[in-house]
Scaffold this motif. Structure first.
Motif, short mmCIF file in Angstrom:
data_model
loop_
_atom_site.label_atom_id
_atom_site.label_comp_id
_atom_site.label_asym_id
_atom_site.label_seq_id
_atom_site.Cartn_x
_atom_site.Cartn_y
_atom_site.Cartn_z
N ILE A 81 36.92 -21.27 -17.63
CA ILE A 81 37.85 -20.18 -17.32
C ILE A 81 39.28 -20.65 -17.48
CG2 ILE A 81 36.26 -19.07 -15.72
CD1 ILE A 81 39.21 -20.61 -14.17
N LYS A 82 40.15 -19.67 -17.68
CA LYS A 82 41.59 -19.93 -17.75
C LYS A 82 42.30 -18.73 -17.15
CE LYS A 82 44.77 -22.72 -19.34
NZ LYS A 82 44.85 -24.09 -18.87
N PRO A 83 43.04 -18.92 -16.05
CA PRO A 83 43.84 -17.81 -15.51
C PRO A 83 44.98 -17.49 -16.48
CG PRO A 83 43.64 -19.60 -13.91
CD PRO A 83 43.10 -20.10 -15.20
N LEU A 84 45.44 -16.26 -16.45
CA LEU A 84 46.52 -15.83 -17.31
C LEU A 84 47.73 -16.73 -17.10
CD1 LEU A 84 47.33 -13.65 -19.37
CD2 LEU A 84 48.27 -12.36 -17.48
N LEU A 85 48.28 -17.23 -18.18
CA LEU A 85 49.43 -18.14 -18.19
C LEU A 85 49.13 -19.47 -17.49
CD1 LEU A 85 52.27 -15.57 -17.39
CD2 LEU A 85 51.50 -16.37 -19.64
N GLY A 86 47.89 -19.74 -17.16
CA GLY A 86 47.52 -21.00 -16.53
C GLY A 86 48.02 -21.16 -15.11
N LYS A 87 48.47 -20.06 -14.50
CA LYS A 87 49.03 -20.12 -13.15
C LYS A 87 47.91 -20.18 -12.10
CE LYS A 87 51.98 -17.11 -12.06
NZ LYS A 87 52.81 -15.94 -11.85
N ASP A 88 48.15 -20.97 -11.07
CA ASP A 88 47.25 -21.07 -9.91
C ASP A 88 45.80 -21.38 -10.30
OD1 ASP A 88 49.46 -20.37 -8.35
OD2 ASP A 88 48.98 -18.23 -8.50
N GLU A 89 45.64 -22.26 -11.25
CA GLU A 89 44.30 -22.56 -11.76
C GLU A 89 43.38 -23.11 -10.66
OE1 GLU A 89 43.29 -25.75 -14.90
OE2 GLU A 89 43.59 -23.87 -16.00
N ASP A 90 43.90 -23.99 -9.83
CA ASP A 90 43.09 -24.58 -8.76
C ASP A 90 42.65 -23.54 -7.74
OD1 ASP A 90 43.32 -27.08 -9.93
OD2 ASP A 90 45.11 -27.61 -8.76
N ILE A 91 43.55 -22.63 -7.41
CA ILE A 91 43.23 -21.59 -6.43
C ILE A 91 42.17 -20.64 -6.98
CG2 ILE A 91 44.20 -19.62 -5.16
CD1 ILE A 91 46.90 -21.15 -5.22
N VAL A 92 42.31 -20.27 -8.25
CA VAL A 92 41.35 -19.38 -8.89
C VAL A 92 39.98 -20.05 -8.99
CG1 VAL A 92 40.79 -18.19 -11.05
CG2 VAL A 92 43.10 -18.05 -10.12
N LEU A 93 39.97 -21.33 -9.38
CA LEU A 93 38.70 -22.06 -9.47
C LEU A 93 38.00 -22.12 -8.11
CD1 LEU A 93 39.13 -25.12 -11.84
CD2 LEU A 93 37.36 -23.40 -11.89
N LYS A 94 38.77 -22.35 -7.07
CA LYS A 94 38.19 -22.41 -5.73
C LYS A 94 37.58 -21.05 -5.35
CE LYS A 94 39.13 -23.57 -0.96
NZ LYS A 94 40.12 -23.85 0.05
N ALA A 95 38.28 -19.97 -5.66
CA ALA A 95 37.78 -18.63 -5.36
C ALA A 95 36.50 -18.33 -6.16
CB ALA A 95 38.84 -17.58 -5.66
N LEU A 96 36.48 -18.73 -7.43
CA LEU A 96 35.28 -18.51 -8.24
C LEU A 96 34.10 -19.31 -7.69
CD1 LEU A 96 36.88 -18.55 -11.79
CD2 LEU A 96 35.70 -16.62 -10.74
N ARG A 97 34.37 -20.55 -7.33
CA ARG A 97 33.30 -21.38 -6.80
C ARG A 97 32.79 -20.87 -5.45
NH1 ARG A 97 36.27 -26.91 -8.78
NH2 ARG A 97 35.49 -26.81 -10.93
N THR A 98 33.67 -20.26 -4.68
CA THR A 98 33.26 -19.67 -3.40
C THR A 98 32.31 -18.50 -3.64
OG1 THR A 98 35.36 -20.30 -2.41
CG2 THR A 98 34.12 -18.57 -1.30
N ASN A 99 32.53 -17.76 -4.72
CA ASN A 99 31.71 -16.57 -5.03
C ASN A 99 30.62 -16.85 -6.05
OD1 ASN A 99 33.09 -14.35 -3.49
ND2 ASN A 99 34.83 -15.24 -4.58
N THR A 100 30.24 -18.10 -6.22
CA THR A 100 29.24 -18.47 -7.23
C THR A 100 27.92 -17.74 -7.01
OG1 THR A 100 30.24 -20.63 -7.58
CG2 THR A 100 27.95 -20.39 -8.22
N ALA A 101 27.48 -17.62 -5.76
CA ALA A 101 26.19 -16.96 -5.48
C ALA A 101 26.20 -15.51 -5.97
CB ALA A 101 25.89 -17.02 -3.99
#
Length: 139
Positions: free
Chosen positions: A63-83
């Motif tokens: 994944i890549k957030p738009l403009l690469g902003k807040d990549e770590d925060i977005v990855l954490k949110a995606l990993r939280t919602n993996t199920a």
């Protein structure tokens, strides 16, 4: 009668097709904001690629957030919602096994921009032009 194993080419095409189907499902979930997460709702996320394991049991989602902003925060949110993502992918794709989804940041854009900056360096451009001149004289 023994079952024939498909040729490596056929397996790779199948992996690519299933990976693309998983990418479409996850992209649609993110685009339509079906995931009830404030971080994911506030960011536009691109699913650039999905790589499937040969047994189709694991999917690595780049994944890549738009403009690469807040990549770590977005990855954490995606990993939280993996199920949730795994459940949706399993429900929409009729496969023998539900793939375990793993999210990872896509750094291919960073690598490409680094290569572009190296090629734009005047010293490298000079060498490329000099190499092109020697090829023309050999003809």
């Amino acid at each position: 009668m023994a079952r024939q194993t498909p040729a490596p080419e056929a397996r790779s095409v199948r992996l690519l097709k299933v990976g693309e189907q998983v990418r479409h499902v996850i992209s649609e979930l993110l685009m339509r904001q079906h995931v009830h997460d404030d971080v994911l709702s506030a960011h536009t996320v691109s699913v650039t690629e999905v790589r499937m394991s040969p047994d189709l049991r694991h999917a690595t989602v780049f994944i890549k957030p738009l403009l690469g902003k807040d990549e770590d925060i977005v990855l954490k949110a995606l990993r939280t919602n993996t199920a949730y993502f795994q459940k949706e992918v399993a429900g929409k794709l009729k496969l023998k096994y539900a793939a375990k989804v793993r999210f990872q940041a896509d750094d291919s854009f960073d690598v490409a921009s680094h290569i572009d900056s190296l090629l734009a360096d005047p010293r490298v451009a000079r060498d490329i032009v000099a190499e092109g001149d020697t090829d023309d004289s050999a003809s």
